[in-house]
Design a protein around this motif. Structure first.
Motif, PDB file in Angstrom:
ATOM      1  N   GLY A  40     -89.567   2.831  10.374  1.00 51.85           N
ATOM      2  CA  GLY A  40     -90.496   2.048   9.576  1.00 51.85           C
ATOM      3  C   GLY A  40     -89.697   1.344   8.510  1.00 51.85           C
ATOM      4  N   LEU A  41     -89.998   0.091   8.325  1.00 51.12           N
ATOM      5  CA  LEU A  41     -89.187  -0.692   7.415  1.00 51.12           C
ATOM      6  C   LEU A  41     -89.284  -0.134   6.010  1.00 51.12           C
ATOM      7  CD1 LEU A  41     -89.971  -4.238   8.748  1.00 51.12           C
ATOM      8  CD2 LEU A  41     -88.267  -2.596   9.469  1.00 51.12           C
ATOM      9  N   ARG A  55     -97.019   1.225  17.555  1.00 49.55           N
ATOM     10  CA  ARG A  55     -97.117   1.396  16.109  1.00 49.55           C
ATOM     11  C   ARG A  55     -95.986   0.637  15.440  1.00 49.55           C
ATOM     12  NH1 ARG A  55     -99.242   5.318  12.082  1.00 49.55           N
ATOM     13  NH2 ARG A  55     -97.695   5.194  10.411  1.00 49.55           N
ATOM     14  N   PRO A  56     -96.097  -0.687  15.351  1.00 51.78           N
ATOM     15  CA  PRO A  56     -94.974  -1.504  14.893  1.00 51.78           C
ATOM     16  C   PRO A  56     -94.521  -1.192  13.475  1.00 51.78           C
ATOM     17  CG  PRO A  56     -96.802  -2.897  15.653  1.00 51.78           C
ATOM     18  CD  PRO A  56     -97.277  -1.484  15.721  1.00 51.78           C
ATOM     19  N   GLN A  57     -95.367  -0.542  12.689  1.00 52.04           N
ATOM     20  CA  GLN A  57     -94.895  -0.295  11.329  1.00 52.04           C
ATOM     21  C   GLN A  57     -94.052   0.961  11.245  1.00 52.04           C
ATOM     22  OE1 GLN A  57     -97.938  -0.041  12.452  1.00 52.04           O
ATOM     23  NE2 GLN A  57     -99.266   1.219  11.196  1.00 52.04           N
ATOM     24  N   GLY A  99     -93.383   3.819   7.833  1.00 53.18           N
ATOM     25  CA  GLY A  99     -93.343   2.518   7.170  1.00 53.18           C
ATOM     26  C   GLY A  99     -94.547   2.265   6.294  1.00 53.18           C
ATOM     27  N   ARG A 100     -94.368   1.260   5.427  1.00 53.04           N
ATOM     28  CA  ARG A 100     -95.487   0.896   4.566  1.00 53.04           C
ATOM     29  C   ARG A 100     -96.426  -0.049   5.295  1.00 53.04           C
ATOM     30  NH1 ARG A 100     -92.503  -3.828   2.792  1.00 53.04           N
ATOM     31  NH2 ARG A 100     -90.324  -3.384   3.204  1.00 53.04           N
ATOM     32  N   GLN A 156     -90.806  -5.573  -1.942  1.00 54.04           N
ATOM     33  CA  GLN A 156     -92.260  -5.490  -2.006  1.00 54.04           C
ATOM     34  C   GLN A 156     -92.863  -6.619  -2.829  1.00 54.04           C
ATOM     35  OE1 GLN A 156     -93.264  -1.605  -3.367  1.00 54.04           O
ATOM     36  NE2 GLN A 156     -92.227  -0.614  -1.692  1.00 54.04           N
ATOM     37  N   ASP A 193     -85.647  -7.757   4.587  1.00 59.52           N
ATOM     38  CA  ASP A 193     -86.243  -8.643   5.571  1.00 59.52           C
ATOM     39  C   ASP A 193     -85.293  -9.729   6.065  1.00 59.52           C
ATOM     40  OD1 ASP A 193     -89.553 -10.127   5.800  1.00 59.52           O
ATOM     41  OD2 ASP A 193     -88.475  -8.666   7.019  1.00 59.52           O
ATOM     42  N   LEU A 247     -96.412  -9.716  17.485  1.00 61.72           N
ATOM     43  CA  LEU A 247     -95.520  -9.293  16.422  1.00 61.72           C
ATOM     44  C   LEU A 247     -94.824 -10.477  15.778  1.00 61.72           C
ATOM     45  CD1 LEU A 247     -93.817  -6.418  18.366  1.00 61.72           C
ATOM     46  CD2 LEU A 247     -95.698  -6.221  16.753  1.00 61.72           C
ATOM     47  N   ARG A 248     -94.219 -10.214  14.655  1.00 63.39           N
ATOM     48  CA  ARG A 248     -93.484 -11.265  13.953  1.00 63.39           C
ATOM     49  C   ARG A 248     -92.258 -11.697  14.735  1.00 63.39           C
ATOM     50  NH1 ARG A 248     -90.964 -10.080   8.982  1.00 63.39           N
ATOM     51  NH2 ARG A 248     -91.323  -7.874   9.346  1.00 63.39           N
TER      52      ARG A 248
END
Lengths: 290, 310, 418
Positions: free
Chosen positions: A238-239, A283-285, A289-290, A178, A36, B104-105
């Motif tokens: 996805g991150l 779908r930003p994830q 991604g989780r 996480q 991050d 969004l962030r």
């Protein structure tokens, strides 16, 4: 209009290109996806890797060897950068968002301008026996430089995926993103783990930079288009997903190659950024991604 | 009341300067400096007040510039119409980008703004009417509004735009909008919980910010008599437009003004005496230094110095 | 805070006023004549620009050794625009307003020159063109004089297309970068091709900074053209030739090339080596062409170039840049003034004697009598600079007056020919 033959060749070339994009984005996947950190300076370090490879290859060494030799150097750079970032931003205030971003943005520009001041705006290339000829299979020609990049990409991705799933440190890196608290309870120091991860991410950049200059000429301003490509791959994946990075890279590579074939090369720069925007919108994830 | 007198006096001062018999290059360089005052102020409305870092500054500038080109080429629109048109369209872009990404962030918003730059650049490069990637040569109209040269007129126009944008930023800062934006920056969740319509005020800020950047970009085609995409969409604008407020101080409307005047003047001097690249290096290095050592900018330093000397 | 603001504005204005320079200087009789330009010394055009610069500097030194112009020393001011047209308006404004230059020379090549045309026209300044192509066509500045040995697209594409027709080619592929020069040339070629009965089977533009031409070359190959006309700049030329070598262009191609800038720069010729073979491309001078006095120029040029670590042969640009200086010199000496308007009037109606032959201009400021050649690279070896000094490596195939040999077709055969 466009023959199936041509389209097929575009897709094949896109696969090679896509794996290359995936390898180039691996570092960002770790630094941003797992940790991050707003690492917008990643493409700039990629180009820096290319230029160092260029310098080192003047001694006569093969560019891939140069890339490998540079990895420990970049590892140390990565550790230093993260340490600095952590001490200055993550530890202190709440305003980390703007300041952290501005910091890395500033670093990216400083790297780019220093490259221009030292090397000029001219394009730089390296030479090797495999650059300039292609593999002929029937009617199709696959440039060797792309095949080499493809090989390195697969190698790097496999290596990293194994590292993150099989080793203690690797799993700790995945965990630290996480749940830091739980990790601390397990006896690992989160800061040291994050440092390690960032170091690995930057080391990967060294080899990726070597790949970049093998695939084509580089100039200092190239980091800008690669912001799009690398972030597109990471967001699409996805991150936090390593294998997702490969799939996302393939999607981008094929999309770009097909667009270049059908609409023309003038639309190619928009593909990565367009996909990125699309993904952020619906779908930003990301896909995995989780 | 006092502020509006100062604003008026400033405009008069610039008018006086534009009529003086001094070297033309001052107006050529001064235009750029004043343009950065507008850009820094505009960026700060979203970046400083609300904490959303807009990397896509060139996209809005370019929308302003290319709208002006289209208006000029199609209906020979006068400069004022070009500016208003550019501002409106850039504001619309701000609204659209906001709708798409403000949920969004932080970093995703920033990356999305970079994406907008490249996508728009690609569109413009494929658009023959405004010159495509080749660019367009433009002939300035003969109307000089009484000034000696067109550049002087543009200089004065940009001065007026600078005062206007600073006034708008000042108004926002002290209004409900400003308080809401500050709440968002400090903690968006808390703001939501206390009933602040966060999405709405973020959208308003994004729109106004974008519109002002478009207004700064609209006179550019006439300034250079030439327009082409690579220079107009150059990300160098981003680093300057975000560096100047951060260096000046983001919490108050005067921060971007100080940052812009200081930094842009240094940049122009460097360009004339040394080289073009050093420009960007100056901003980059100062930005990193301030972000690390003096996060509240020059304003913060002044505050600290005032407190320590008491 | 208002206090602060007042202080900032006050100091700012005072600084601006203090830094200003009065509007006009009084010329002393011995004050130098300033000639200024920006030259692409880095970036894609850099290899050519550096060589061209030596040509101009040679002229400046020569004219100062003779006592200068009108008894005054010539002072030469040059900046690097990095082959980037975005930099030139700022540089030329600086040249006019800060450096107070008397006579302007354009940067080498079309793309850095295009942005300054409106500026120069508005200020009513003379501009000596430097190898640009049709850059004045839209702005129509009446004080523009281009030293390049071409006029419009005909000189470039006619010879190329004629050679193709003679080899029986009927289908044409055209691709060009989306930039001023490349588009001007490609559009001209397309016009001519259409009017002379060619079938255009591929017609594409690509962005100027494109580095990977695999998909374009692949598409061209799939269209099966018999002639391929390319309009590109140096970086692209190198990438295109490498791509053609990597992927192949197709055995039915008779003739390839046309408008590729960069294949005339010695460093690029040296690095591409045998990849150049078979390409038919334009040039301004190759060994074997007759220009009185030019051998002597190359000797002097070589010495300076080797010392500066720049292109030691200097065929393409340097003599023509020296010629710019000669034209300025002759015009100033004839009119006894540096007034730009009078100089322009004189240049419009004069034929100048230069080391690249006689030069006269038409009403657009372009060459009245073009002298462009199309040459074919033959038997070029890798990593050998000396080979280019003698005729035979770049065989002139058009026009008839300079012809040294016939075009070898098809392209694949020409690549292996000796």
């Amino acid at each position: 209009m466009i023959s199936i033959d041509l389209l097929f060749e575009a897709v094949l070339f896109g696969i090679l290109l896509g794996c290359f994009y995936a390898a180039v984005s691996l570092g960002l996947s770790v630094a941003f996806g797992l940790l991050d950190v707003p690492y917008v300076a990643h493409p700039a370090l990629l180009i820096l890797g290319s230029y160092f490879t260029f310098l080192l290859s003047k001694t006569g060494l093969d560019p891939i060897i140069c890339g490998l030799l540079l990895m420990p150097v970049f590892y140390l750079i990565g550790i230093a950068l993260y340490r600095f970032y952590y001490e200055t931003f993550e530890r202190r205030s709440s305003d980390t968002g703007v300041r952290g971003l501005a910091f890395f943005f500033g670093i990216a520009f400083i790297i780019e301008v220093c490259l221009i001041l030292v090397f000029g705006v001219d394009q730089r290339t390296v030479s090797a026996t495999y650059i300039g000829s292609s593999l002929e299979i029937g009617e199709y020609r696959f440039p060797y430089r792309m095949l080499v990049a493809f090989g390195i990409a697969i190698f790097l991705t496999t290596l990293l995926t194994l590292y993150f799933s099989k080793t203690f440190n690797g799993r700790a890196i995945k965990a630290v993103g996480q749940d830091e608290g739980a990790l601390r309870l397990m006896g690992a120091n989160p800061v040291k783990i994050k440092q390690l991860a960032f170091g690995i991410a930057t080391a990967v950049n060294a080899l990726a930079g070597a790949m970049l200059i093998i695939v084509g000429p580089v100039e200092p301003a190239m980091d800008r288009i690669y912001i799009g490509r690398t972030f597109c791959v990471v967001v699409l994946a996805g991150l936090g997903s390593m294998s997702g990075t490969l799939v996302a890279g393939l999607i981008l590579g094929i999309a770009e190659s097909v667009v270049m074939m059908t609409l023309g090369a003038s639309w190619a720069p928009a593909v990565s950024f367009g996909l990125l925007l699309l993904m952020l919108g619906i779908r930003p994830q990301g896909l995995f991604g989780r | 009341m006092k502020y509006s007198i100062y604003a008026f006096l400033t405009i008069l001062a610039f008018l006086g300067l534009s009529l003086m018999n001094v070297n033309e290059y001052i107006f050529f360089a001064g235009f750029v400096i004043l343009q950065f005052v507008v850009l820094a102020t505009a960026w700060n409305i979203l970046g400083g007040y609300a904490g959303y870092v807009n990397f896509g500054v060139p996209a809005f500038i370019a929308v302003g510039a290319y709208s002006a080109v289209v208006l000029f080429k199609s209906i020979s629109a006068p400069l004022v119409v070009q500016i208003i048109g550019g501002g409106i369209l850039a504001g619309l872009l701000g609204l659209m980008v906001g709708l798409l990404t403000l949920k969004l962030r932080g970093i995703f918003f920033s990356i999305a703004t970079v994406a907008v730059v490249f996508i728009l650049e690609t569109v413009v490069m494929n658009w023959r009417y405004v010159g495509g990637a080749t660019g367009l040569q433009l002939t300035r109209p003969p109307d000089l509004w009484g000034f000696d040269t067109y550049t002087r007129m543009l200089f004065f126009v940009m001065a007026v735009l600078a005062v206007c944008s600073v006034s708008i930023a000042r108004y926002i800062q002290d209004s409900f909008l400003g308080r809401g934006l500050r709440a968002v920056r400090d903690s968006e969740e808390a703001a939501e919980c206390s009933g602040v319509p966060t999405l709405k005020i973020k959208l308003i800020a994004c729109t106004i910010s974008g519109a002002l950047m478009g207004v700064a970009g609209a006179p550019m085609p006439m300034y250079l008599s030439y327009i082409e995409p690579t220079a107009t969409f150059n990300l160098n604008y981003s680093i300057s437009a975000l560096g100047m407020p951060i260096i000046g101080g983001t919490s108050h409307w005067i921060g971007p003004v100080i940052g812009a005047l200081l930094l842009a003047t240094i940049q122009q001097i460097v360009t004339v005496t040394v080289s073009n690249e050093l420009n960007v290096l100056v901003v980059g290095v100062l930005l990193v230094l301030f972000v690390v050592l003096a996060p509240d900018g020059i304003l913060g330093l002044i505050k600290k110095w005032k407190q320590s000397s008491k | 805070m208002d206090n602060m603001r007042r202080k900032v504005i006050g100091t700012g204005t005072a600084a601006l006023v203090a830094a200003s320079v009065p509007g006009s200087l009084v010329f002393a009789q011995g004050a130098p004549i300033k000639i200024g330009m920006s030259m692409p010394q880095t970036g894609g055009l850099g290899a050519g620009g550096q060589a061209a610069l030596i040509g101009i500097r040679m002229w400046v030194d020569d004219v100062n050794a003779k006592g200068g112009l009108l008894g005054r020393k010539v002072e030469f001011i040059v900046y690097d625009d990095q082959s980037n047209g975005a930099n030139t308006p700022g540089i030329y404004t600086k040249l006019l307003d800060v450096d107070k230059v008397d006579i302007l020379i354009a940067p080498y090549a079309t793309n850095p020159t295009a942005p300054i045309m409106p500026l120069v026209k508005e200020r009513g300044k003379l501009l000596m063109g430097n190898f640009s192509f049709q850059v004045n066509s839209k702005v129509q500045h009446d004080m523009w004089f281009n030293n390049a040995p071409w006029n419009d697209a005909r000189g470039w594409s006619e010879g190329f297309l004629e050679a193709g027709k003679n080899a029986g080619a009927k289908s044409l592929a055209v691709f060009a970068a989306d930039a001023e020069f490349q588009q001007n040339l490609a559009n001209g070629a397309r016009e001519i091709a259409k009017n002379s009965g060619w079938n255009i089977v591929y017609n594409q533009n690509y962005p100027g900074n494109n580095t990977d031409f695999s998909s374009i070359i692949r598409s061209v190959r799939a269209a099966r053209p018999e002639a391929v006309f390319v309009a590109c700049y140096p970086n692209e030329a190198v990438a295109i030739m490498r791509s053609v070598n990597e992927i192949g262009i197709g055995s039915q191609v008779q003739i390839f090339g046309g408008g590729m800038v960069g294949l005339q720069f010695t460093p690029i010729m040296q690095s591409l080596g045998s990849l150049l073979n078979g390409v038919v491309n334009f040039n301004s001078y190759v060994p074997g062409m007759k220009f009185p006095g030019i051998e002597d120029f190359f000797k002097r040029y070589s010495e300076r170039a080797i010392a500066a670590k720049v292109d030691p042969l200097g065929y393409y640009l340097p003599p023509f840049n020296y010629a710019i200086g000669q034209m300025i010199e002759q015009a100033v000496n004839a009119t006894k003034t540096i007034d730009n308007k009078k100089l322009a009037e004189h240049m419009r109606k004069t034929e100048f004697n230069t080391i690249v032959g006689p030069i006269s201009f038409d009403k657009n400021g372009e060459r009245a009598k073009p002298r462009l050649v199309q040459t074919q690279f033959r038997n070029v070896k890798d990593n050998d600079l000396e080979q280019f000094k003698s005729p035979g490596k770049q065989v002139v195939v058009w026009p008839a007056v300079d012809k040294q040999g016939d075009v070898i077709t098809p392209f694949d055969r020409a690549r292996k020919a000796t």
